[in-house]
Design an enzyme around this catalytic site. Sequence first.
Site, short mmCIF file in Angstrom:
data_model
loop_
_atom_site.label_atom_id
_atom_site.label_comp_id
_atom_site.label_asym_id
_atom_site.label_seq_id
_atom_site.Cartn_x
_atom_site.Cartn_y
_atom_site.Cartn_z
N CYS B 36 -16.21 22.03 -12.61
CA CYS B 36 -17.07 21.17 -13.42
C CYS B 36 -16.91 21.41 -14.91
O CYS B 36 -17.40 20.65 -15.72
CB CYS B 36 -18.52 21.33 -13.00
N CYS B 105 -24.51 26.16 -10.46
CA CYS B 105 -24.85 26.62 -11.82
C CYS B 105 -25.58 27.96 -11.74
O CYS B 105 -25.41 28.82 -12.60
CB CYS B 105 -25.73 25.61 -12.53
#
Lengths: 301, 126
Positions: B36, B105
């Site tokens: 990402c 994350c």
Amino acid sequence: MKSEEIISKIMELKNRRKAILLVHNYQRPEVQDISDHIGDSLELSRKAAKADAEVIVFCGVHFMAETAAILNPDKIVLLPEEKAGCPMADMITRDSLLELKKKHPEAVVVAYVNTSAEVKAEADVCCTSANAVEIVASLPGEKEIIFVPDKYLGSYVGNKLGRKMILWPGYCPTHVAILAENVKKAKSEHPEAKVIVHPECTTDVIALADEVKSTNGMCKFALETETKEIIVGTETGILHRMRRENPTKKIYPVSENVVCHNMKSITLEKILWSLEDLKPRIVVPEETRVRAIKAIEAMIK
Amino acid sequence: MDGLYNSKVMEHFRNPRNVGEIENPDGVGHVGNPVCGDIMELYIKVNGNRITDAKFKTFGCGAAIATSSMVTELVRGKTVEEALRISNRAVAEALGGLPPVKMHCSVLAEQALKSAIEDYLKRRIK
């Protein structure tokens, strides 16, 4: 250079140098695959002592290469990445151990092999994760014991024997990161599996395990058990060896994140460079060596 | 975006805590997610055996900012050993949960912290 090229160069140089490649259970798969011997630190050093070699390439961390150098003073011992250290071994220094000994002058000092040669030189007896319980059990009951540097291995041994020891507050950063919740999750995903963990794990993790074993003990267990599924609570490098040795069994890590970057810092390229230049060489000063070897010999006896 | 994240995540995204660098840090962690593109840098200050300060610089999405912010909050005042036992799940839970597509994350935040501690343990030797 392709890895096949590197490997063929390593093999050629290895013969020319009369070298032997000793590889720890936590090393990278490609490094394990070119080993002469694979195992835990002590077993490898013993192999080295018997080997008809002039050079030992130790693919592990600093204290392991030092142990090989203590047991093999006439051989050249190489550690392909000089900075491959053991954070736990670095948590205790000779000076800090001497200070503790001053407070307990009568105590027997048991040093886990995960210590520097300088620390071993101040210890009475060494132990590994495979024989720690046995070694402590062999000490006279009235004796006070200082156990360094791993407080978790120390508490495991103490609990097992019902014996109180003076513990050093060291720990393995890789093993303490294994949490009870990781074990519980792995168990719920694989309810049939047996859980084996390393004694450097925290007490709450050990409490959830079926077996507590050293790396070699784990490999032996995997070979001998009737169980078809095993959850392994230690550095994930060991999975490569276990899966190769047990192709029909399902072997899962307790968590994918249990990685020791020091162990992984040794690569095929570094092994080749090390054999080319015969460095980084690990040398233990003779004065330290003769004192350290006493603690190792006391363990082997 | 309010639909994707809960109010606590949004709050840490809009007002992230402990942004910046620490001068003369005792450990720096640098991690990135190649999929990402998120990049995290985490700085720690250690006194005795306790983490006294933590700061971060993160290039990434709202969840990456929020998890970085939360991990620096969680780690302050903890011992090094306690900090090693902060899991990605603990970070996500402290934020009141993350959408499943953004759980990575929290993994990145855990890894940034571990990488900073590893750096600290290495520096201590020499």
